[in-house]
Design an enzyme around this catalytic site. Structure first.
Site, PDB file in Angstrom:
ATOM      1  CB  ALA A 240      -0.936  -0.008   1.209  1.00 23.73           C
ATOM      2  CG  ASP A 242       6.519  -0.171  -0.752  1.00 23.78           C
ATOM      3  OD1 ASP A 242       7.036   0.714  -0.046  1.00 23.78           O
ATOM      4  OD2 ASP A 242       6.661  -1.389  -0.517  1.00 23.78           O
TER       5      ASP A 242
END
Length: 298
Positions: A240, A242
Site C-alpha cells: 500500500a 510503496d
C-alpha cells in the site's frame, strides 16, 4: 523476496496456528516503489544490491521485464538477497520482518560514485531498508543538484536533522510519524501535530498516509489539507505505502500539483490493497484512470 503466509489472525507469543496459504512474491520496498512508478509510465533507474543467488537473479529479471534500468543494481558475493517474512491476517493487515541482506552492503562511497546518475534524475525516491549513511549521502547529492527527494521513512528509524533538511516530501504512515515525532499518532489531529514537529526539523512537505482515511498534507507554509481516501475491501496491504510513493513520484515529475498527486496516489494504493502480493498488485495507468473515472461517477 517476500515470503507470505496467509492466516485468519496473527499468532500470539508462543502460539502455533494453521495458515491458509503460502507464496513467494517479488518485493522489497525499493523495488515495489520502482515498479509502481514504471507501470504508470515513469522512466525509472534503480540503485540497490541483491545476492548472487536464485532470488537475486529472479528479482533482476523482474525489474528488466518492468523496463527498469538495473545497471546500478549490484550483486553481492558475500550477502544473500534481502527477504521479508510477512504474515497477512483475515483483514488484509500485515506484520513484516525484513532481513536486508545484500541491501546493507551499499554505503556512501558507492553512492558517491553514482553522483552522475542521481544528478540526472527528476526525482529521487528512497526508503530505509538500506544503510542509513548511504541514504544520507544520496539525499545530500540530490540537494546539491536541486533534485527533489521523496523519503518513505520505513521501517521507521531515528533520522538526523541534517538528513531531514534534505527531504522535500516525507511520507510516513501513522506509526512511522509517531516514531519520528515522538508523539502517538492515531487520527488526523495527531497526524497534523506530528507533521508540524517534523516540519520544524527541516522537512519541506510532510504527507502522513492514513490508510483508508487517505492522507494529510502539511507543508512548510503551515497549510494542512486532508485528501480523502477510497474505501475498498482490503485483501493484502503489503504494498500500500510503496504503491503510494511510486505514484506520488510519477505525478510530481509530470508537474501535477501536490494535492492532485496525493489523490492519484491514494487511488493507486486503494487498487494495490485489493490484490494479493506486492509487485503483482501494482496497477497500470489505464486501470487507475478507469478507477478514478468510476469513482467520480458514483
Amino acid at each position: 523476496m517476500d515470503m507470505v503466509v496467509r492466516t485468519s489472525r496473527a499468532p500470539e507469543a508462543g502460539e502455533t496456528l494453521f495458515g491458509q496459504g503460502f507464496a513467494l512474491s517479488p518485493g522489497g520496498k525499493g523495488a515495489n516503489q520502482a515498479v509502481a512508478a514504471a507501470r504508470l509510465g515513469a522512466e525509472v533507474a534503480m540503485i540497490g544490491s541483491v545476492g548472487r543467488d536464485a532470488f537475486g537473479s529472479e528479482l533482476l529479471e523482474i525489474m528488466r521485464q518492468e523496463h527498469i534500468d538495473v545497471r546500478h543494481i549490484a550483486q553481492s558475493n558475500s550477502q544473500a538477497t534481502g527477504v521479508a517474512s510477512i504474515v497477512v491476517d483475515g483483514e488484509g493487515e500485515n506484520r513484516i520482518i525484513v532481513v536486508p541482506g545484500a541491501n546493507i552492503e551499499l554505503g556512501p562511497a558507492d553512492i558517491q560514485a553514482l553522483e552522475h546518475v542521481i544528478s540526472g534524475a527528476e526525482m529521487i525516491v528512497m526508503q530505509l531498508e538500506t544503510d542509513l549513511p548511504m541514504c544520507e549521502q544520496a539525499a545530500s547529492i540530490a540537494q546539491r543538484h536541486g533534485i527533489p527527494v521523496i523519503l518513505n521513512p520505513a521501517p521507521a528509524r531515528e533520522l538526523s536533522q541534517e538528513m531531514l533538511r534534505h527531504v522535500t516530501y516525507l511520507t510516513p504512515n501513522e506509526t512511522e510519524a509517531g516514531i519520528l515525532s515522538g508523539i502517538e499518532v492515531n487520527n488526523t489531529e495527531t497526524a497534523d501535530q506530528a507533521a508540524r514537529i517534523l516540519l520544524g526539523k527541516g522537512v519541506r512537505n510532510v504527507i502522513v498516509t492514513l490508510g483508508s482515511k487517505g492522507a494529510l498534507i502539511v507543508n512548510e507554509s503551515g497549510n494542512a489539507q486532508h485528501i480523502a481516501g477510497f474505501p475498498v475491501q482490503a485483501v493484502d496491504t503489503v504494498a500500500a505505502g510503496d504503491s503510494f510513493n511510486g505514484a506520488l513520484a510519477y505525478q510530481l515529475t509530470r508537474g501535477v500539483a501536490l494535492e492532485e498527486a496525493v489523490r492519484f496516489a491514494n487511488a493507486v494504493g486503494a487498487l494495490a490493497v485489493g490484490k494479493e502480493g506486492a509487485i503483482p498488485s501494482l496497477p497500470k495507468l489505464p486501470e487507475v484512470e478507469q478507477f478514478l473515472k468510476e469513482t467520480a461517477e458514483r
